[in-house]
Design a protein around this motif. Structure first.
Motif, mmCIF file in Angstrom:
data_model
loop_
_atom_site.group_PDB
_atom_site.id
_atom_site.type_symbol
_atom_site.label_atom_id
_atom_site.label_comp_id
_atom_site.label_asym_id
_atom_site.label_seq_id
_atom_site.Cartn_x
_atom_site.Cartn_y
_atom_site.Cartn_z
ATOM 1 N N ASP A 85 0.824 -1.220 0.000
ATOM 2 C CA ASP A 85 0.000 0.000 0.000
ATOM 3 C C ASP A 85 0.851 1.260 0.000
ATOM 4 N N GLY A 86 2.186 1.100 -0.146
ATOM 5 C CA GLY A 86 3.062 2.266 -0.232
ATOM 6 C C GLY A 86 3.498 2.828 1.101
ATOM 7 N N ARG A 87 3.217 2.114 2.190
ATOM 8 C CA ARG A 87 3.615 2.595 3.509
ATOM 9 C C ARG A 87 4.868 1.859 3.996
ATOM 10 N N VAL A 88 5.612 2.519 4.885
ATOM 11 C CA VAL A 88 6.822 1.930 5.439
ATOM 12 C C VAL A 88 6.437 0.827 6.412
ATOM 13 N N ALA A 89 6.956 -0.378 6.177
ATOM 14 C CA ALA A 89 6.713 -1.486 7.091
ATOM 15 C C ALA A 89 7.789 -1.540 8.165
ATOM 16 N N TRP A 90 9.050 -1.308 7.775
ATOM 17 C CA TRP A 90 10.159 -1.283 8.727
ATOM 18 C C TRP A 90 11.306 -0.504 8.101
ATOM 19 N N ARG A 91 12.267 -0.150 8.931
ATOM 20 C CA ARG A 91 13.464 0.539 8.432
ATOM 21 C C ARG A 91 14.581 0.344 9.443
ATOM 22 N N ASN A 92 15.815 0.466 8.978
ATOM 23 C CA ASN A 92 16.946 0.357 9.910
ATOM 24 C C ASN A 92 17.386 1.750 10.357
ATOM 25 N N GLY A 93 18.383 1.791 11.220
ATOM 26 C CA GLY A 93 18.827 3.068 11.774
ATOM 27 C C GLY A 93 19.398 4.007 10.737
ATOM 28 N N ALA A 94 20.119 3.458 9.756
ATOM 29 C CA ALA A 94 20.702 4.317 8.721
ATOM 30 C C ALA A 94 19.613 4.981 7.880
ATOM 31 N N ALA A 95 18.538 4.258 7.586
ATOM 32 C CA ALA A 95 17.428 4.854 6.832
ATOM 33 C C ALA A 95 16.742 5.940 7.655
ATOM 34 N N ALA A 96 16.604 5.703 8.954
ATOM 35 C CA ALA A 96 15.993 6.721 9.811
ATOM 36 C C ALA A 96 16.854 7.977 9.860
ATOM 37 N N ALA A 97 18.186 7.803 9.867
ATOM 38 C CA ALA A 97 19.080 8.957 9.912
ATOM 39 C C ALA A 97 18.986 9.777 8.629
ATOM 40 N N LEU A 98 18.802 9.112 7.488
ATOM 41 C CA LEU A 98 18.738 9.824 6.209
ATOM 42 C C LEU A 98 17.357 10.432 5.977
ATOM 43 N N CYS A 99 16.320 9.679 6.273
ATOM 44 C CA CYS A 99 14.963 10.093 5.915
ATOM 45 C C CYS A 99 14.235 10.841 7.026
ATOM 46 N N GLY A 100 14.736 10.738 8.258
ATOM 47 C CA GLY A 100 14.073 11.403 9.368
ATOM 48 C C GLY A 100 12.721 10.782 9.658
ATOM 49 N N GLU A 101 11.758 11.606 10.038
ATOM 50 C CA GLU A 101 10.438 11.112 10.427
ATOM 51 C C GLU A 101 9.676 10.494 9.267
ATOM 52 N N HIS A 102 10.127 10.767 8.027
ATOM 53 C CA HIS A 102 9.424 10.215 6.867
ATOM 54 C C HIS A 102 9.627 8.715 6.738
ATOM 55 N N ALA A 103 10.577 8.143 7.487
ATOM 56 C CA ALA A 103 10.804 6.702 7.448
ATOM 57 C C ALA A 103 10.120 5.988 8.602
#
Length: 391
Positions: free
Chosen positions: A268-286
């Protein structure tokens, strides 16, 4: 007779007359060495209750000391060496199969890298119990082999302040040096650790490096952080959820390394999970549950591409991105209702087919495998439908 110039004279040159000036006084500090300052702070705290300075005893360590004291532990007591039965070791291995499978390649490399050092690498589960450990080959290493057997509980309640216990309690990367250990008998031990998280963001385990004889001769914190990130990436890639795997990095050379960010994007285009590096790059959008920081249509267009593409995130940052479909299928992922608009109903068989697939995806939270199974069609057909809808 001509006189010989003085610079060719064989007579010794006169010595300079010493001056009577005093040298500048050397600043005197009460405890010039970090180990001595730590030892004094430790004694004052345990004997007199005097709180140490933050730059001498880190708050993370002090909080652990306080928890140990509150539990009735005595820092001067020599704790019993923890052990584990074969049955317990087998149970721990079975309970941590996914973590061990993800970590095995890195544990093998650590065994090779640390083979000539007195350092051991220890993988613990979320509770601080040993799931695997490398074997130190140096003959002077005697205590570690007894401490790091599979199934041994290295939590704070069993061995006091140490990296496995700190990881299970706080979930944070940490280091414990010498006299920072709660028990006086462990003051020669040095350790550094980093967490490994699962797709839900919870602590799955931790990786620690232990040195039995004094400080590390290398940057243990940096090494353990890199290997823990590699284990976490492999654990996330193996997650059974049916997602689009998205790799993001600050540079193309960082893709497929422990420095890359990983996102799992549901159907459905939503984030299911992410790692710490993705959170650091994308911020709250991840944040899991929110729409992906990159449009699903754009991500689907990257599938099968031989080279990464430079894309801009909602925060304006340009990152290099790759996307691929996983080779596995599994349990549904938490997701909200599909955000895609319904197709126009033109009365054709193709439109009816699209409506059925969209309804199945909505019923199964965006899980492609479950939607395909419910309809009795292949996953590839559902993915082709998604490509048509978003491409």
């Amino acid at each position: 007779m001509r006189s010989v110039p003085s610079r060719y004279s064989l007579a010794p040159a006169p010595r300079p007359v010493p001056t009577m000036t005093r040298p500048a006084p050397t600043p005197v500090t009460p405890f010039p060495h970090a180990e001595l300052r730590l030892d004094v702070a430790r004694r004052r705290y345990f004997e007199h209750g005097e709180l140490p300075a933050r730059d001498t005893v880190p708050p993370l360590i002090l909080a652990s000391w306080q928890r140990c004291l509150a539990a009735g532990a005595d820092p001067l007591r020599v704790p019993e060496t923890p052990t584990a039965s074969r049955r317990r070791a087998r149970a721990v291995r079975q309970a941590n199969t996914a973590l061990l499978n993800a970590a095995q390649p890195d544990l093998d490399r650590l065994q090779q890298m640390l083979g000539a050092t007195p350092v051991a690498a220890v993988l613990t589960d979320a509770a601080g119990v040993v799931a695997h450990a490398t074997t130190p080959t140096r003959t002077e290493v005697r205590l570690l082999p007894r401490l790091i057997g599979v199934g041994v509980d290295l939590s704070e309640t069993q061995v006091g302040t140490g990296t496995p216990g700190l990881l299970s309690t706080t979930g944070l990367a940490c280091a414990v040096r010498g006299a920072e250990h709660f028990y006086q008998s462990a003051r020669l031990m040095h350790c550094a650790a980093a967490p490994v998280r699962d797709a839900s963001g919870r602590l799955a385990g931790g990786l620690s490096l232990f040195s039995e004889h004094g400080p590390f001769a290398f940057d243990a914190a940096a090494i353990v952080a890199a290997y823990a990130a590699s284990i976490e990436s492999r654990l996330l890639r193996a997650h059974p959820g049916d997602v689009l795997l998205v790799q993001v990095a600050a540079g193309p050379s960082m893709l497929d390394t422990p420095h890359e960010g990983l996102l799992g994007v549901a159907g459905d285009g939503r984030v299911a999970w992410r790692n710490g590096a993705a959170a650091a790059l994308c911020g709250e959008h991840a944040t899991p549950g929110l729409p992906s920081p990159l449009e699903l249509r754009t991500l689907l267009s990257l599938v099968g591409s031989a080279a990464p593409r430079l894309l801009n995130l909602p925060n304006g940052l340009g990152v290099w991105v790759c996307a691929s479909f996983p080779e596995h299928a599994g349990a549904p992922l938490p997701a909200a209702a599909p955000a895609m608009p319904p197709p126009a109903d033109d009365g054709t068989l193709e439109a009816a087919d699209a409506r059925l697939i969209d309804a199945a995806l909505a019923d199964h939270g965006g899980n492609v495998s479950r939607a395909a199974r419910a309809l009795g069609i292949s996953r590839g057909r559902v993915y082709r439908h998604l490509r048509r809808r978003h491409g």
